[in-house]
Design an enzyme around this catalytic site. Structure first.
Site, mmCIF file in Angstrom:
data_model
loop_
_atom_site.group_PDB
_atom_site.id
_atom_site.type_symbol
_atom_site.label_atom_id
_atom_site.label_comp_id
_atom_site.label_asym_id
_atom_site.label_seq_id
_atom_site.Cartn_x
_atom_site.Cartn_y
_atom_site.Cartn_z
ATOM 1 N N GLU A 78 0.818 -1.215 0.000
ATOM 2 C CA GLU A 78 0.000 0.000 0.000
ATOM 3 C C GLU A 78 0.853 1.267 0.000
ATOM 4 O O GLU A 78 0.733 2.144 0.851
ATOM 5 C CB GLU A 78 -0.963 -0.008 1.188
ATOM 6 C CG GLU A 78 -1.992 -1.130 1.111
ATOM 7 C CD GLU A 78 -3.015 -1.109 2.228
ATOM 8 O OE1 GLU A 78 -4.133 -1.587 2.008
ATOM 9 O OE2 GLU A 78 -2.691 -0.618 3.329
ATOM 10 N N GLU A 120 -5.925 -7.909 -1.037
ATOM 11 C CA GLU A 120 -6.598 -7.717 0.248
ATOM 12 C C GLU A 120 -8.048 -7.365 -0.018
ATOM 13 O O GLU A 120 -8.337 -6.471 -0.817
ATOM 14 C CB GLU A 120 -5.973 -6.597 1.095
ATOM 15 C CG GLU A 120 -4.604 -6.892 1.642
ATOM 16 C CD GLU A 120 -4.115 -5.788 2.570
ATOM 17 O OE1 GLU A 120 -4.957 -5.131 3.228
ATOM 18 O OE2 GLU A 120 -2.896 -5.558 2.620
#
Length: 482
Positions: A179, A381
C-alpha cells in the site's frame, strides 16, 4: 484468457497476512525491533499510539499477535485444506537485519522463512511475498529518520538482494512495498515511512504532518523499488514485480461538477499517483501541479528519472475494502473507513466498524485499473472485519462474512467476463490477526478463528468458521459455486 465458470483456469485463489499482524515472537531468534513493534493497541474509539520507548502501561499487539511463528505448520495445513493456490505473506525485515544496517543477515531469521516456504511447497501453494509491509527497522527510524533519508535505499536494497538470492528458485511474485500510496496521506509518515522527526528534528506524531517529508520519502521508495526490480531481474529474469496500492475508491456525492472535480483530485494524488510512477515510469503532470500548489520540492539525484523509466513493474495488485463519497459541501454527513473516511453514501450499508460495503465498487475499480495500466491485476486484500462470537457449541456462524464475499466475488466474476485480466484473489485476512487500524483482535477477518482476546488471554486454538467450508467450496469449483 481461458475461463471456466467466469474465472480463468489457474486462477490464484488464496489469502493474505502480514508478518507484524500474525507472527509474534517479536524478539525471538535474533529478531530486532520494528516500527510497528512500538505501536500500542487501540480500538474503534481509541487511536493507537507510537512510543519511542516501551511503556509498561501499554499493550503492544505485534509482540505476540497470533503466534504464527510457532503455529505456521498448523496454519498452512488449514490453508491447504481450504485449497489455497496462493498465500500472500510478508517478510519481517528485522528478522533478516535486526537493526537494518548490518552487513550480514541474521541466519536464524532466514531459516524461519525457509521452513515457511518449504511448508507451502509441500502443499503446492504459490507464495506472494511482500518485502516491506509497513514494517521497518526501528533503529533506522531513530538514527536516520526512516525513509525521509535517502540512505534508507541502500539498506532496503541489501535486504531485498538477500531475499532474491535466497529464494530465487522458490518465489516468483514479489511486492516491494505494501500500500505504497498510504504515504500520500497525512498522519501516515510513521506507519508507511518509519519517519519519526520533521526536518527541524521535532517529533512527528499523529496530530502533526509534514507533506514535503512524506513525498520526499515516497521518492526514495520509488527509487528503491526501481533498483530492486532491476537487481531482481538480473538474479532471476522470471521474477514478477507488482505495484501494491490501497484503492481508496472515491465517488462524487452528486453530479455537481465541483464534486466531480474533487473526486478526480482525490483519486489522482491519493490512489493513482504511486501506481502511475511504478507502471508508467515517470511522475504524472497532475503531481507536478500539486507540488507547485503545495510548495513541495522533491529532491532528485542524477539518473533517478531514467531509473524509474527503465524499471517499471509487471502487474498491479491492490487492496479493496470499501468506497467513500466526496463533496464540495462541508456540511455533508461523514463516515469512517480504511485509512480515511469520507462523505456517507446513502445507497450503501456500513459494517460494524463504519466501513461502507460496496461490491459493485470493486468491479468499477477493476475496470479503472485495467483501463489505466493494461497489466494483469491481483486483488491481494479484501474482507470484512467483524466481532465474531462463538455459540454455545464453540462454533462461529459468520454468515455476514459469507454474504460480503459472495457479493464481491460475483462482481469480480462479472468484471472478468467483461474483459478484466484478473489473475489472483487473496482475501484479507485468511486467519484472524491483529487489526492494523485499531490494534484489536476483536475486529476479526479470518476464515479461521484464533482464540486470542484483546487483553492477551486465550489458548491460541484455531477454529474453522462457517466461512471456511464456504471458501473451500468456492476454490474447489473455481468460483462456480459462490
Amino acid at each position: 484468457m481461458t475461463t471456466t465458470n467466469g474465472f480463468p483456469e489457474g486462477f490464484y485463489w488464496g489469502g493474505a497476512t502480514a508478518a507484524n499482524q500474525v507472527e509474534g515472537a517479536w524478539l525471538e531468534d535474533g529478531k530486532g525491533v520494528s516500527t510497528l513493534d512500538m505501536y500500542t493497541g487501540g480500538s474503534l474509539h481509541q487511536k493507537r499510539r507510537i512510543t519511542l520507548e516501551l511503556d509498561s502501561e501499554e499493550r503492544y499487539p505485534t509482540h505476540e499477535a497470533i503466534d504464527f511463528y510457532h503455529h505456521y505448520k498448523e496454519d498452512i495445513k488449514l490453508f491447504a485444506e481450504m485449497g489455497f493456490k496462493m498465500f500472500r505473506l510478508s517478510i519481517n525485515w528485522t528478522r533478516i537485519f535486526p537493526n537494518g544496517d548490518e552487513k550480514e543477515p541474521n541466519e536464524a531469521g532466514l531459516e524461519f522463512y525457509d521452513r515457511v516456504f518449504e511448508e507451502l511447497q509441500k502443499y503446492g501453494i504459490e507464495p506472494l511475498v511482500t518485502i516491506a509491509h509497513y514494517e521497518f527497522p526501528f533503529h533506522l527510524s531513530k538514527t536516520i529518520n526512516g525513509w525521509a533519508s535517502r540512505e534508507m535505499i541502500d539498506h532496503y536494497v541489501r535486504y531485498s538482494e538477500v531475499l532474491f538470492n535466497r529464494y530465487k528458485d522458490i518465489v516468483k511474485y514479489w511486492i516491494p512495498f505494501n500500500e505504497m500510496n498510504c504515504l500520500t496521506l497525512s498522519q501516515k509518515a510513521y506507519q508507511a515511512g518509519g519517519i519519526i522527526y520533521d526536518e527541524s528534528g521535532e517529533l512527528i506524531n499523529l496530530t502533526k504532518d509534514n507533506a514535503e517529508l512524506r513525498f520526499q520519502a515516497l521518492h526514495h521508495q520509488f527509487i528503491a523499488n526501481a533498483l530492486i526490480v532491476k537487481k531482481g531481474r538480473e538474479i532471476n529474469p522470471d521474477f514478477q514485480f507488482g505495484s501494491m496500492i490501497t484503492h481508496l475508491t472515491f465517488y462524487p456525492l452528486t453530479c455537481n461538477p465541483a464534486d466531480i472535480i474533487l473526486a478526480t483530485r482525490e483519486m489522482q494524488m491519493k490512489v493513482y499517483y504511486c501506481a502511475d510512477v511504478l507502471h508508467r515510469g515517470k511522475y504524472p503532470s497532475y503531481a507536478d501541479h500539486f507540488f507547485k500548489e503545495e510548495g513541495i520540492t522533491i529532491k532528485k539525484e542524477a539518473g533517478d528519472d531514467l531509473l524509474l523509466k527503465e524499471n517499471t513493474v509487471d502487474y498491479c495488485s491492490f487492496s479493496y475494502y470499501m468506497s467513500v463519497c466526496v463533496s464540495a459541501d462541508p456540511n455533508q454527513e461523514q463516515t469512517g473507513g480504511n485509512l480515511l473516511g469520507g462523505v456517507k453514501n446513502p445507497y450503501l450499508v456500513e459494517s460494524e466498524w463504519k466501513w461502507q460495503i460496496d461490491p459493485i465498487g470493486l468491479r468499477y475499480t477493476l475496470h479503472t485499473l485495467n483501463d489505466r495500466y493494461q497489466v494483469p491485476l491481483m486483488i491481494v486484500e479484501n474482507g470484512l472485519g467483524a466481532s465474531d462470537e462463538r455459540n454455545e457449541d464453540g462454533e462461529i456462524h459468520d454468515d455476514y462474512r459469507i454474504d460480503y464475499f459472495k457479493s464481491h466475488l460475483s462482481e469480480m466474476k462479472q468484471a472478468i467476463k467483461e474483459g478484466v485480466p484478473l489473475i489472483a484473489y487473496t482475501s484479507w485476512a485468511c486467519i484472524d490477526s491483529v487489526s492494523l487500524g485499531t490494534g484489536e483482535m476483536k475486529k476479526r477477518y479470518g476464515f479461521i478463528y484464533v482464540d486470542k482476546q484483546d487483553d492477551g488471554t486465550g489458548s491460541m486454538k484455531r477454529i474453522k468458521k462457517k466461512s471456511f467450508d464456504w471458501y473451500k467450496q468456492v476454490i474447489k469449483t473455481n468460483g462456480a459455486d459462490i
